[in-house]
Scaffold this motif. Sequence first.
Motif, PDB file in Angstrom:
ATOM      1  N   SER A 187       0.830  -1.193   0.000  1.00 53.11           N
ATOM      2  CA  SER A 187       0.000   0.000   0.000  1.00 53.11           C
ATOM      3  C   SER A 187       0.868   1.248   0.000  1.00 53.11           C
ATOM      4  O   SER A 187       0.602   2.212  -0.717  1.00 53.11           O
ATOM      5  N   ALA A 188       1.946   1.255   0.823  1.00 58.27           N
ATOM      6  CA  ALA A 188       2.854   2.399   0.850  1.00 58.27           C
ATOM      7  C   ALA A 188       3.531   2.585  -0.503  1.00 58.27           C
ATOM      8  O   ALA A 188       3.642   3.709  -1.015  1.00 58.27           O
ATOM      9  N   GLY A 189       3.989   1.483  -1.097  1.00 64.52           N
ATOM     10  CA  GLY A 189       4.600   1.576  -2.419  1.00 64.52           C
ATOM     11  C   GLY A 189       3.639   2.092  -3.458  1.00 64.52           C
ATOM     12  O   GLY A 189       4.008   2.879  -4.335  1.00 64.52           O
ATOM     13  N   SER A 190       2.376   1.648  -3.367  1.00 63.90           N
ATOM     14  CA  SER A 190       1.366   2.120  -4.309  1.00 63.90           C
ATOM     15  C   SER A 190       1.130   3.617  -4.154  1.00 63.90           C
ATOM     16  O   SER A 190       0.976   4.336  -5.149  1.00 63.90           O
ATOM     17  N   LEU A 191       1.109   4.091  -2.904  1.00 64.58           N
ATOM     18  CA  LEU A 191       0.927   5.530  -2.677  1.00 64.58           C
ATOM     19  C   LEU A 191       2.076   6.330  -3.273  1.00 64.58           C
ATOM     20  O   LEU A 191       1.860   7.387  -3.878  1.00 64.58           O
ATOM     21  N   VAL A 192       3.298   5.838  -3.096  1.00 64.04           N
ATOM     22  CA  VAL A 192       4.452   6.545  -3.648  1.00 64.04           C
ATOM     23  C   VAL A 192       4.392   6.573  -5.170  1.00 64.04           C
ATOM     24  O   VAL A 192       4.636   7.610  -5.804  1.00 64.04           O
ATOM     25  N   ARG A 193       4.060   5.429  -5.765  1.00 60.41           N
ATOM     26  CA  ARG A 193       3.968   5.384  -7.227  1.00 60.41           C
ATOM     27  C   ARG A 193       2.862   6.313  -7.737  1.00 60.41           C
ATOM     28  O   ARG A 193       3.043   7.010  -8.743  1.00 60.41           O
ATOM     29  N   ASP A 194       1.723   6.305  -7.046  1.00 61.30           N
ATOM     30  CA  ASP A 194       0.631   7.194  -7.452  1.00 61.30           C
ATOM     31  C   ASP A 194       1.047   8.652  -7.350  1.00 61.30           C
ATOM     32  O   ASP A 194       0.691   9.470  -8.198  1.00 61.30           O
ATOM     33  N   TRP A 195       1.825   8.988  -6.289  1.00 62.61           N
ATOM     34  CA  TRP A 195       2.251  10.378  -6.116  1.00 62.61           C
ATOM     35  C   TRP A 195       3.169  10.806  -7.246  1.00 62.61           C
ATOM     36  O   TRP A 195       3.012  11.895  -7.802  1.00 62.61           O
ATOM     37  N   PHE A 196       4.128   9.969  -7.589  1.00 57.79           N
ATOM     38  CA  PHE A 196       5.037  10.317  -8.680  1.00 57.79           C
ATOM     39  C   PHE A 196       4.291  10.400 -10.015  1.00 57.79           C
ATOM     40  O   PHE A 196       4.610  11.247 -10.853  1.00 57.79           O
ATOM     41  N   ARG A 197       3.307   9.529 -10.196  1.00 60.90           N
ATOM     42  CA  ARG A 197       2.517   9.603 -11.425  1.00 60.90           C
ATOM     43  C   ARG A 197       1.732  10.917 -11.492  1.00 60.90           C
ATOM     44  O   ARG A 197       1.679  11.582 -12.538  1.00 60.90           O
ATOM     45  N   MET A 198       1.142  11.313 -10.363  1.00 59.57           N
ATOM     46  CA  MET A 198       0.446  12.606 -10.319  1.00 59.57           C
ATOM     47  C   MET A 198       1.403  13.768 -10.537  1.00 59.57           C
ATOM     48  O   MET A 198       1.046  14.773 -11.156  1.00 59.57           O
ATOM     49  N   LEU A 199       2.634  13.631 -10.023  1.00 61.80           N
ATOM     50  CA  LEU A 199       3.638  14.690 -10.204  1.00 61.80           C
ATOM     51  C   LEU A 199       3.946  14.895 -11.683  1.00 61.80           C
ATOM     52  O   LEU A 199       4.025  16.035 -12.158  1.00 61.80           O
ATOM     53  N   VAL A 200       4.104  13.808 -12.408  1.00 59.21           N
ATOM     54  CA  VAL A 200       4.369  13.918 -13.846  1.00 59.21           C
ATOM     55  C   VAL A 200       3.177  14.549 -14.556  1.00 59.21           C
ATOM     56  O   VAL A 200       3.330  15.446 -15.401  1.00 59.21           O
ATOM     57  N   GLY A 201       1.974  14.080 -14.212  1.00 59.19           N
ATOM     58  CA  GLY A 201       0.779  14.652 -14.826  1.00 59.19           C
ATOM     59  C   GLY A 201       0.615  16.122 -14.505  1.00 59.19           C
ATOM     60  O   GLY A 201       0.219  16.926 -15.367  1.00 59.19           O
ATOM     61  N   LEU A 202       0.934  16.506 -13.260  1.00 63.64           N
ATOM     62  CA  LEU A 202       0.843  17.910 -12.867  1.00 63.64           C
ATOM     63  C   LEU A 202       1.860  18.751 -13.629  1.00 63.64           C
ATOM     64  O   LEU A 202       1.566  19.889 -14.040  1.00 63.64           O
ATOM     65  N   THR A 203       3.038  18.224 -13.833  1.00 67.69           N
ATOM     66  CA  THR A 203       4.065  18.955 -14.591  1.00 67.69           C
ATOM     67  C   THR A 203       3.607  19.207 -16.025  1.00 67.69           C
ATOM     68  O   THR A 203       3.713  20.333 -16.546  1.00 67.69           O
ATOM     69  N   LEU A 204       3.092  18.173 -16.680  1.00 63.60           N
ATOM     70  CA  LEU A 204       2.597  18.347 -18.050  1.00 63.60           C
ATOM     71  C   LEU A 204       1.415  19.303 -18.084  1.00 63.60           C
ATOM     72  O   LEU A 204       1.308  20.141 -18.996  1.00 63.60           O
ATOM     73  N   GLY A 205       0.524  19.188 -17.093  1.00 61.37           N
ATOM     74  CA  GLY A 205      -0.624  20.087 -17.045  1.00 61.37           C
ATOM     75  C   GLY A 205      -0.239  21.533 -16.830  1.00 61.37           C
ATOM     76  O   GLY A 205      -0.912  22.448 -17.326  1.00 61.37           O
ATOM     77  N   SER A 206       0.832  21.781 -16.085  1.00 60.85           N
ATOM     78  CA  SER A 206       1.301  23.150 -15.884  1.00 60.85           C
ATOM     79  C   SER A 206       1.817  23.750 -17.185  1.00 60.85           C
ATOM     80  O   SER A 206       1.629  24.936 -17.463  1.00 60.85           O
ATOM     81  N   VAL A 207       2.462  22.917 -17.994  1.00 59.31           N
ATOM     82  CA  VAL A 207       2.994  23.386 -19.267  1.00 59.31           C
ATOM     83  C   VAL A 207       1.865  23.703 -20.240  1.00 59.31           C
ATOM     84  O   VAL A 207       1.909  24.703 -20.978  1.00 59.31           O
ATOM     85  N   THR A 208       0.827  22.857 -20.265  1.00 59.20           N
ATOM     86  CA  THR A 208      -0.262  23.042 -21.234  1.00 59.20           C
ATOM     87  C   THR A 208      -1.303  24.055 -20.779  1.00 59.20           C
ATOM     88  O   THR A 208      -2.211  24.384 -21.548  1.00 59.20           O
ATOM     89  N   GLY A 209      -1.203  24.527 -19.530  1.00 59.53           N
ATOM     90  CA  GLY A 209      -2.200  25.479 -19.040  1.00 59.53           C
ATOM     91  C   GLY A 209      -2.236  26.754 -19.857  1.00 59.53           C
ATOM     92  O   GLY A 209      -3.306  27.205 -20.293  1.00 59.53           O
ATOM     93  N   LEU A 210      -1.068  27.357 -20.082  1.00 58.04           N
ATOM     94  CA  LEU A 210      -1.014  28.585 -20.865  1.00 58.04           C
ATOM     95  C   LEU A 210      -1.398  28.338 -22.321  1.00 58.04           C
ATOM     96  O   LEU A 210      -2.016  29.199 -22.962  1.00 58.04           O
TER      97      LEU A 210
END
Length: 387
Positions: A20-43
């Motif tokens: 469960s802890a590993g899954s949370l970490v993986r989910d967080w990093f996946r969200m981090l990548v998605g958030l990074t791409l979303g920040s770029v495409t926002g403008l």
Amino acid sequence: MPGAGRVSTVANVHQVEQLSAGSLVRDWFRMLVGLTLGSVTGLAGLAASAVDVFVVELTEYELSRIARFDRAVLTNPLTRKGCRRYLAVRWLVGALGAGVLWMLAFWYAIALSMVTAWLLDGDWGFIEEEGVVTLGLIGIVAIPGLLVIFVTTAGVVGVSVLDRWLATTLLGTSQQTLLRERVAELTSTRAEVIEAIDDERRRIERDLHDGVQQRLVALGMLIGRAKRARGEEQLQELLQQAHDTAGEAIDELREVATRVYPAVLDDAGLDAALEVLAERSSVRVAIRNKLTESPGTALETVIYFVTSEAVTNATKHADPSMVEIYLGPDGEDGITIVVRDDGVGGADPTGTGLSGLARRVKAVDGDFDVTSPPGGPTTVYARVPCG
């Protein structure tokens, strides 16, 4: 060994916690990548909404990004106006995500520099003067710094949730709304199924009363007349009439029983039941069955009654020379049923027979449609899911 089961259970629980802890970490990093791409495409989305170009394409990209790095969003059909409104608002979420990423990088850089200082200089944030140990500057900064790092780290999840919520609110339907719609649909379907069952019972009662019961009454009268017959010739004539009437009563009773549920469907399967249906029909029936395996008793029953009622309606109202039945997989884990006749057309989908078919198909979450222009042909289409 005593206690071995307990040790094994504790180990299993520990393993689940680690997973469960590993899954949370993986989910967080996946969200981090998605958030990074979303920040770029926002403008880019803001610019596209301002000049009204590529708004649908950019919206589709944003939805695919959210689905890939978080969870899929259930949306209504995309429109240019809706996509433009979404992108005009979504840049705020992108800017917020960029701020979270900047704070995350800033505070992690500070934390890294502190750790480096502690490891290289041996300054662990404590100052000793005259035997009194107090926190130094690094120690004072470390405590709120750790809190800020935790809040910023959690902010990645928060912005990702906000991103998905915005797409759901502006473009789709929330889970709560879908659940309410599904409950309303199931309630309506249940009421329609109950109504269809009651209609079927009334029809069976009419068939028994107007058909079989009248034949049996006539049979009893013929037998009574035969008992009072005075001559051998009259007796034989009445007995022959009674015999014919009994045969007709048996045929009508068998017809009613088949409409309730065909025994051949259980005994020999759908293919045999459709063959019997074609043989008993007063018009020519051509069958093309592309199903390679049985979909199960429940769906076979639905398929049979859809085809049977469609053939019966065509025979009674359309005056066709031929009825075609097609069954086959639709490529989406479902079964397609098409019944087409070359009759006069003009069928009313709201009539008793076709509306009953629609209710029967809807009861299994299927789709139903009727195309019947004046002059024909009439096509009854149904799709039932296999899941």
